[in-house]
Design a protein around this motif. Structure first.
Motif: not given
Length: 242
Positions: A94-103, A114-121, A147-152
């Motif tokens: 079921k649909k939720s308020d959270y959206q998973n984004i590959f980037y 700096h080249l990256g591949l990841g998942l955004g929540l 590894f990367d960890i980030a917040l936008r």
């Protein structure tokens, strides 16, 4: 999107194994042990290890067993654990308020990359996006995998135009090895491996804008390469999400 998910996950596993320390930790014959800290003439911090990989009893006919075989077997086992139908089922839930984004993202400055591949929540109801990914960081001397960890934080400007600010951390390593044969006083021949490993860490703040699936940003990096702090670097970057 569903058909792309399994290949992306497998690519993540392959990329994760390219980080030397992670690959060693997943190898039952290695476990990343035996490194000693050293300083080079120019003050850089490196970690060195020398170990015996195999005893060659008959150099004319024996096949040398390499520790890397274990990592190959481990990769195959991990890959077989992924069940596509379970992944698709979880996505169809079921649909939720959270959206998973590959980037995918790329940032450049002179001889640095700096080249990256990841998942955004991202929560559809608030402006923050949490990102976790794998990336490579190229410097004039070495290329690091890590590894990367980030917040936008996003804000809506006009329709699909979203300016954002953010920050992140990166940690990666580089490993080089050489193999040679050595003999002991009893006439035994050993396959000996000598490895050197260096680490790179970086933190950054960024300012950018996203239009639909594309983004353009500027980042200010603080980089520590093999224990040496590099003057702040300003990168220009582009990104694509799906």
């Amino acid at each position: 999107m569903k058909t792309l998910l399994a290949p992306i996950i497998l690519l993540f596993i392959f990329w994760l194994q390219s980080c030397a320390t992670v690959s060693e930790l997943s190898d039952s014959s290695d476990r990343a042990l035996g490194y000693t800290k050293n300083k080079t003439a120019d003050g850089k911090t490196i970690y060195k290890r020398k170990r015996v990989k195999d005893l060659v009893r008959d150099s004319g006919s024996s096949t040398v067993w390499l520790a890397s075989n274990q990592a190959t077997i481990l990769n195959d086992e991990i890959k077989s654990d992924f069940n596509n139908s379970k992944l698709e089922k979880s996505l169809d839930h079921k649909k939720s308020d959270y959206q998973n984004i590959f980037y995918t993202e790329a940032a450049f400055q002179d001889e640095f990359t700096h080249l990256g591949l990841g998942l955004g929540l991202k929560n559809r109801k608030n402006p923050f996006e949490f990102k976790l990914g794998l990336s490579i960081f190229g410097t004039p001397e070495n290329t690091y995998a890590g590894f990367d960890i980030a917040l936008r934080w996003y804000t809506n400007l006009y329709r699909d135009i979203q300016p954002f600010v953010g920050g992140g951390l990166y940690l990666g390593d580089n490993k080089t090895c050489q193999e040679s044969f050595e003999n002991d006083s009893y006439g035994n021949t050993y396959l000996v491996e000598e490895c050197s490993k260096t680490y790179l860490s970086a933190n950054y703040v960024e300012l950018g804008v996203r239009y639909k699936d594309f983004s353009l940003f500027v980042r200010e990096y603080g980089i520590t390469d093999a224990g040496i702090i590099i003057p702040a670097r300003r990168f220009i970057g582009i990104g694509y999400s799906f």
